[in-house]
Design a protein around this motif. Structure first.
Motif: not given
Length: 301
Positions: A207-211
């Motif tokens: 999961d890729l978050k806060n990007a």
């Protein structure tokens, strides 16, 4: 099958590539690749394309095209336009030089006359300006006396007082600005998170978050085959990466929600997401070929 065909086919098999893989890398149709390996050049558009296909085939397998052309020059058909082009070039060059020399000899007398006229005009202008300028300066000096200005002491004191007052005001403004900056709280933006959420066999999910963006960069430290598909299954890149050829590739997937990456050799492949290095959830030494899925979680979700 010719010696050149055997050499190309052995190199392809040594790389573990099929004809379909090589077609995808070089964009050369499969039937032409088969023709190169079998030495059958009659199926190709012409000799120029044969040489071009041999060069592109060699570069895709990290072979030296110049060495290939030199070693198998008796097998590779040559183009027949080089000698004729060189002869035409020589004839045209001689004609151009002859015509240019003739024109130069015609222009030289005119140039010399022009230079002489310009030089004479310059000398005449110099004498006229100097004589007239000296007489005019003498006349002005005789008729005018210098004017002296006396600065008032009171005016100087008033200006000094005004400068001191301005400096004090500037100091007060700077102090107020510093207080305002110190009192304003600094809110740090949340740091990007790239975390593994699932892995099984050769498949792993992150999961890729806060990007704010979603840019994937693949870098080869040896030799590897990779492919990148977006959330719609559309291919954004596929091909061979190596330290001796194309070493890296970058794919912008900001408008997508997912990236599916297939890595043929994880031991020689580094993956970066927005310049952050991805740590393999499955050790490359345990599973060399891996399928990696990265889910882009938007900030507003």
């Amino acid at each position: 099958m010719t010696e050149l065909g055997n050499r190309l086919k052995d190199a392809r098999l040594a790389k573990g590539l099929s004809l379909e893989d090589l077609q995808s890398i070089t964009k050369i149709q499969k039937r032409y690749l088969i023709g190169l390996e079998e030495g059958n050049y009659s199926s190709m558009p012409g000799n120029f394309y044969v040489r071009a296909f041999v060069k592109q085939y060699s570069e895709a397998l990290q072979l030296n095209p110049d060495e290939i052309f030199e070693t198998y020059k008796n097998e590779i058909p040559a183009t027949h336009n080089d000698d004729l082009t060189e002869k035409f070039s020589r004839v045209k060059t001689r004609k151009t030089v002859s015509e240019g020399s003739s024109k130069i000899f015609d222009i030289i007398p005119k140039v010399l006359i022009g230079v002489f006229i310009i030089g004479a005009a310059g000398v005449l202008y110099y004498f006229v300006v100097n004589n007239v300028g000296d007489k005019a300066n003498d006349l002005i000096n005789n008729e005018n006396e210098p004017v002296k200005f006396v600065r008032s002491e009171n005016l100087e004191k008033a200006e000094d007082a005004e400068k001191d007052k301005t400096k004090e005001n500037d100091k007060e403004e700077k102090t107020d600005e510093q207080k305002t900056v110190e009192e304003t709280p600094v809110v740090e933006a949340p740091k990007q998170e790239l975390t593994p959420v699932q892995n099984s066999g050769k498949n792993s999910t992150y999961d890729l978050k806060n990007a704010d963006k979603f840019v994937v960069k693949l870098v080869s430290t040896g030799e590897t085959w990779v492919s990148v598909n977006n959330s719609s299954g559309q291919s954004k890149f596929q091909g061979l990466l190596s330290t001796t050829g194309t070493q890296s590739t970058e794919v912008d997937l900001t408008g997508d929600t997912k990236a599916v990456i297939v890595v043929g050799r994880t031991l020689d492949t580094e993956i970066y997401v927005n310049d952050q290095k991805l740590e393999y959830a499955i050790a490359p030494a345990d599973v060399v070929r891996q399928n990696i899925t990265i889910q882009f979680v938007q900030k507003n979700e």
